[in-house]
Scaffold this active site. Structure first.
Site, PDB file in Angstrom:
ATOM      1  N   LYS A 106       0.823  -1.215   0.000  1.00  0.00           N
ATOM      2  CA  LYS A 106       0.000   0.000   0.000  1.00  0.00           C
ATOM      3  C   LYS A 106       0.851   1.256   0.000  1.00  0.00           C
ATOM      4  CE  LYS A 106      -4.209  -1.989   1.792  1.00  0.00           C
ATOM      5  NZ  LYS A 106      -5.247  -2.016   2.808  1.00  0.00           N
ATOM      6  N   LYS A 137      -6.117 -10.666  -6.037  1.00  0.00           N
ATOM      7  CA  LYS A 137      -7.324 -10.796  -5.205  1.00  0.00           C
ATOM      8  C   LYS A 137      -8.312  -9.685  -5.545  1.00  0.00           C
ATOM      9  CE  LYS A 137      -6.548  -7.914  -1.193  1.00  0.00           C
ATOM     10  NZ  LYS A 137      -6.845  -7.625   0.171  1.00  0.00           N
ATOM     11  N   LYS A 162     -10.824  -3.573  -3.183  1.00  0.00           N
ATOM     12  CA  LYS A 162     -11.386  -2.279  -3.541  1.00  0.00           C
ATOM     13  C   LYS A 162     -10.314  -1.353  -4.100  1.00  0.00           C
ATOM     14  CE  LYS A 162     -11.119  -0.085   0.952  1.00  0.00           C
ATOM     15  NZ  LYS A 162     -10.423  -1.131   1.683  1.00  0.00           N
TER      16      LYS A 162
END
Ligand code: AQP
Length: 332
Positions: free
Chosen positions: A112, A195, A198
């Site tokens: 991230k 995966k 969002k």
């Protein structure tokens, strides 16, 4: 009864199919057999910038979706993380017990922060897994129902629980991950090598449970498969088809082998058309129930207030014990 604890972020508005099949579905089942604590993790949400009004609305929306999915406030404790201040308090202690290098090895942070850029990623995003450690240990949870992406964080929780217990005396239950093999990782419909998520999925690859059912049907029908025509579960060589079979099997309770037989000699089109119908049948009442809870915010807030009260009773006791062990002078 053994205890379970888990949480979900209120960031995206709608839950996606990965959240539901990987985690929330198990939460619903476990409330029958376990002393279950489930929370909407708004403290985790602000590790990336949030609009305050949206965060507030999404927190209610997440709770409404959890109830719509089948959580029953009579059978489990449902609450909002920021309503229980002990989470942030224990997190500080756990931060001081974690090595900087140890925290730096968390792959989710690496992914991230790489996306956001080192200067834009917050320190909160870096210590997020340690807040998660506190979340779990406060409730002395035996098991933590999550998707595969959370396994490393549960490992960290185990390490820190053992470290604390070793240094200060037995205080925390050392938890285990509860990850169902079949649904541990639901894949993106357009790119079955990643995966469903969002942040990483494209809109077409991501099934939001609150989307218009027609949109959902369309996404299922345009899912990426392969150039072969055989409907067979083979995660390595046929990831797209295997993902569809997993979703189909879990939502209908039909075994994968049975599905393979049912679609023997039929094309991918037939599988997708039927799965689209299954999805529509699932999301339509889910959307309606979510809306019903949202239409009655007073009831929703009172469920969350009762949940917070029950959660605090447990969390406060654990925190007091941990503070005592660390050597904090009790406040008289
Ligand atoms: N694709 C998935 N398959 C199985 N389980 C999944 N989970 C998430 N994606 C999948 C599980 O959902 C629970 C709630 O996760 P969260 O609150 O951390 O949700 P999230 O991180 O907002 O969901 P995303 O889409 O995974 O977010 P980003 O884009 O931030 O990475 C967890 O138990 C999780 O394992």
């Amino acid at each position: 009864r053994p205890r379970v604890l888990s949480g979900i972020q209120p960031t995206a508005g709608s839950f996606h199919l990965g959240n539901y099949l990987g985690a929330v579905r198990q939460w619903v089942a476990l409330q029958e057999t376990h002393d279950a604590f489930y929370m909407v993790v708004d403290l985790h949400a602000i590790t990336i910038p949030q609009d305050p009004a949206e965060l507030r609305a999404n927190t209610r929306l997440a709770a409404a979706q959890l109830l719509a999915a089948g959580l029953d406030p009579e059978r489990c404790t449902l609450f909002v993380q920021s309503h229980v201040p002990e989470h942030a308090q224990l997190a500080w202690v756990m931060n001081c017990l974690t090595g900087f290098g140890e925290a730096s090895r968390m792959t989710q942070f690496k992914d991230k922060s790489a996306k956001q850029g080192a200067d834009r990623a917050s320190v909160g995003l870096f210590t997020y897994p340690i807040l998660q450690v506190a979340d779990i240990l406060l409730y002395q949870a035996n098991e933590v129902p999550v998707g595969e992406d959370q396994r490393q964080h549960i490992e960290l929780t185990r390490d820190l629980a053992e470290r604390f217990n070793g240094r200060f005396g037995a205080t925390f239950t050392v938890p285990k991950p509860y990850i169902l093999k079949e649904t541990a990782k639901i894949y993106d419909l357009q790119d079955p090598s990643i995966k469903m998520s969002k942040s990483a999925s494209t809109p077409k690859g991501l099934i939001n449970l609150l989307d218009e059912p027609r949109t959902t049907a369309k996404k299922v029908k345009s899912a990426v498969t392969d150039t072969d025509t055989v409907i067979r579960y083979d995660a390595e060589n046929k990831p797209g088809v295997s993902n569809l079979l997993t979703i189909y099997s879990t939502l209908t309770g039909t075994g994968i082998e049975e599905l393979e037989q049912k679609y023997d000699g039929k094309g991918y089109g037939a599988l997708k058309t039927d799965l689209a119908e299954v999805m529509v049948e699932f999301v339509t009442p889910f959307r309606e129930r979510t809306q019903q809870y949202l239409d009655d915010p007073e009831t929703l807030d009172s469920i969350l207030a009762k949940g917070a009260e029950k959660a605090r009773a447990v969390a406060a006791e654990t925190l007091a014990q941990a503070y005592g062990r660390v050597g904090f002078l009790p406040a008289k």
